[in-house]
Write an enzyme that holds these catalytic residues in place. Sequence first.
Site, mmCIF file in Angstrom:
data_model
loop_
_atom_site.group_PDB
_atom_site.id
_atom_site.type_symbol
_atom_site.label_atom_id
_atom_site.label_comp_id
_atom_site.label_asym_id
_atom_site.label_seq_id
_atom_site.Cartn_x
_atom_site.Cartn_y
_atom_site.Cartn_z
ATOM 1 N N ASN A 107 0.847 -1.189 0.000
ATOM 2 C CA ASN A 107 0.000 0.000 0.000
ATOM 3 C C ASN A 107 0.881 1.237 0.000
ATOM 4 O O ASN A 107 0.507 2.286 -0.514
ATOM 5 C CB ASN A 107 -0.907 0.004 1.231
ATOM 6 C CG ASN A 107 -1.683 1.295 1.361
ATOM 7 O OD1 ASN A 107 -2.551 1.596 0.559
ATOM 8 N ND2 ASN A 107 -1.299 2.119 2.351
ATOM 9 N N ASP A 204 -0.912 -6.753 3.528
ATOM 10 C CA ASP A 204 -1.127 -5.656 4.462
ATOM 11 C C ASP A 204 -2.210 -4.709 3.921
ATOM 12 O O ASP A 204 -2.222 -4.376 2.728
ATOM 13 C CB ASP A 204 0.206 -4.898 4.591
ATOM 14 C CG ASP A 204 0.237 -3.935 5.750
ATOM 15 O OD1 ASP A 204 -0.006 -4.367 6.878
ATOM 16 O OD2 ASP A 204 0.518 -2.739 5.513
ATOM 17 N N GLU A 211 -8.419 1.221 -2.342
ATOM 18 C CA GLU A 211 -9.216 2.436 -2.213
ATOM 19 C C GLU A 211 -8.669 3.521 -3.130
ATOM 20 O O GLU A 211 -7.474 3.819 -3.113
ATOM 21 C CB GLU A 211 -9.125 2.884 -0.750
ATOM 22 C CG GLU A 211 -9.747 4.195 -0.409
ATOM 23 C CD GLU A 211 -11.240 4.172 -0.574
ATOM 24 O OE1 GLU A 211 -11.693 4.688 -1.611
ATOM 25 O OE2 GLU A 211 -11.922 3.642 0.313
ATOM 26 N N GLU A 246 -5.401 -8.557 5.187
ATOM 27 C CA GLU A 246 -5.775 -7.773 6.366
ATOM 28 C C GLU A 246 -6.955 -6.896 5.958
ATOM 29 O O GLU A 246 -6.784 -5.897 5.260
ATOM 30 C CB GLU A 246 -4.593 -6.910 6.821
ATOM 31 C CG GLU A 246 -4.893 -6.204 8.124
ATOM 32 C CD GLU A 246 -3.971 -5.012 8.400
ATOM 33 O OE1 GLU A 246 -3.924 -4.593 9.559
ATOM 34 O OE2 GLU A 246 -3.325 -4.503 7.466
HETATM 35 C C1 NOJ Z 1 -0.985 -3.132 9.296
HETATM 36 C C2 NOJ Z 1 0.093 -3.717 10.126
HETATM 37 O O1 NOJ Z 1 -0.420 -4.817 10.832
HETATM 38 C C3 NOJ Z 1 0.601 -2.625 11.037
HETATM 39 O O2 NOJ Z 1 1.503 -3.139 11.977
HETATM 40 C C4 NOJ Z 1 1.203 -1.531 10.197
HETATM 41 O O3 NOJ Z 1 1.560 -0.454 11.024
HETATM 42 C C5 NOJ Z 1 0.219 -1.040 9.156
HETATM 43 N N1 NOJ Z 1 -0.463 -2.094 8.466
HETATM 44 C C6 NOJ Z 1 0.913 -0.210 8.123
HETATM 45 O O4 NOJ Z 1 1.700 -1.027 7.302
#
Ligand code: NOJ
Length: 550
Positions: A107, A204, A211, A246
């Site tokens: 991202n 991630d 989006e 995620e």
């Molecule tokens: C989700 C991760 O689990 C988290 O630790 C991280 O700060 C953010 N994404 C940004 O990459």
Amino acid sequence: MRLDQTSDQWWKTAVIYCLDVETFLDTDGDGIGDLNGVTQQIEHIAQLGATCLWLMPFQPSPNRDDGYDIADCYGVDSRLGTLGDVVELIRAANDRGLRVIVDLVVNHTSDEHPWFQEARRDRESPRRNWYVWRDEPSDEPEGLSFPGTETSNWQYDEEAGQYYLHRFYHFQPDLNVLHEEVRDEIARIMGFWLALGVAGFRMDAVPALLETAGIPVGEGHDLRAWLRDLRNFVGRRRGDAMLLGEVNVDPQQLAQYFGDHGDMLHMEFAFLLNQHLWLALARGEAEPLEMLIRTLPALAPDNCWATFLRNHDELTLDKLTLGQREEVFAAFGPDPDMQLYGHGLRRRTASMIGGDGARLRLAWSLLFALPGTPIVFYGDEIGMGENLDIPDRYAVRSPMQWSAEPHGGFTTGAEPVRPLPEGAFAPAEVNVDDQRRDPASLLSFIRRLIAARRRRPELGWGQVTLIETDAPSLLAHRTDWEGSTVVTVHNLGDADVRATLELGEEVVAVDDVLEEHAVEMGDGGRVEVELEAYGYLWLHLRRDGDRRLS
Ligand code: NOJ
């Protein structure tokens, strides 16, 4: 010929172990965990019974977000080892039947990534459009990932003379995935790690990645189609590759990331289930979990949830109502220092529940019985606690406690990368070495649970149906798969309960999967269960003519 589905769609019956290389085991005495340390302790993970290892980011990084700010997507942080060490680790893991998945953080990159350096330097640079720029900050996208820490999703960059988009920290500029070159590069990164032997990716921040709000050019591009392309791409490069996303969104939005036919993500983290699990634990009542299980979308055969008690971030309670969140805070993290971003807790499972005891074991039993593939966060298998002296989310990322030796046996060096907890959760009280020798330890218990879970593929594959009982503290559900059924019952309350389970007239006997109780079958497919406070029971049903195989 009947195919072995359970190994074909391996993620549905997997047990995933998540660790951060930096905090697992230091083998060169610099106080920082390394890839060789994970390889050296691969038997710990294999003997636990895990079948898949998830490595958190280990790429070169300024480490301002614990490696989620990557400065080279094709490399390894030299403090942790080399690409050669990654390959050795994957080989050692595969040799024990463990697949390895890695984080795919695309991202955003670190602002120190050479792509961003080139982009900010020159408006004419071919890298400029790899990121998202505006002359003035926009109101879009809405919401902040780290409220209180960041105040906007747009950061002014002096050198660039413009604002750039960042959905996470300001030092994590978002990549512009509407740009075809960026999408190609992301596929190249995935192809690279697959070629080194990884079996898939923990993707991630998937909703942020897809989006387009706030991106000034090319709006309307269908990035969901791109996610499907990525799924096809990884499948071509490695047939059994798996994508675990995620995705922490509202219930009605969950299905879209699996795709209409289950052809996008294979798995999504079950954030909603997790938040309601903690609410149910706080109340000592099954209703929040029952309600949530009823609302979850039906999944295509390829798909499943990834369940967890705790992960490496804050225990986010962002999808609960304010009142519900307060209930969980009051039960498991009343001190403001335990709370984060106004919506989460920076504590570990065991310390929230008060250490090893019936309630902690109930929580683990529940995790392995709920629909989805369980994930164990390193150290939780021995009941490690957090160290609140470490700021932010890092409180739960203190070094693994291997023994009662100085620094928990994590390093022979003078200073560990992060300080270990003191008091009831210090290494002298909680460590692998002691628990490995003790058949009554939490570690031994979780090994038995995982072994039972692996013996019963119904739990990964089955259709889940809630069973009504008169006891509000009881969560009872059955999973049916290929004519075989497992029924599990969990008492979330602090008092003993009795209940009658109606299992169906065709059921002639029940076997206690965890081998802890003797359970008598009553007449007409009924079983009377009596569970102590925080008790649990897993039953495999036998019908007439079934062989006794368990
Ligand atoms: C989700 C991760 O689990 C988290 O630790 C991280 O700060 C953010 N994404 C940004 O990459």
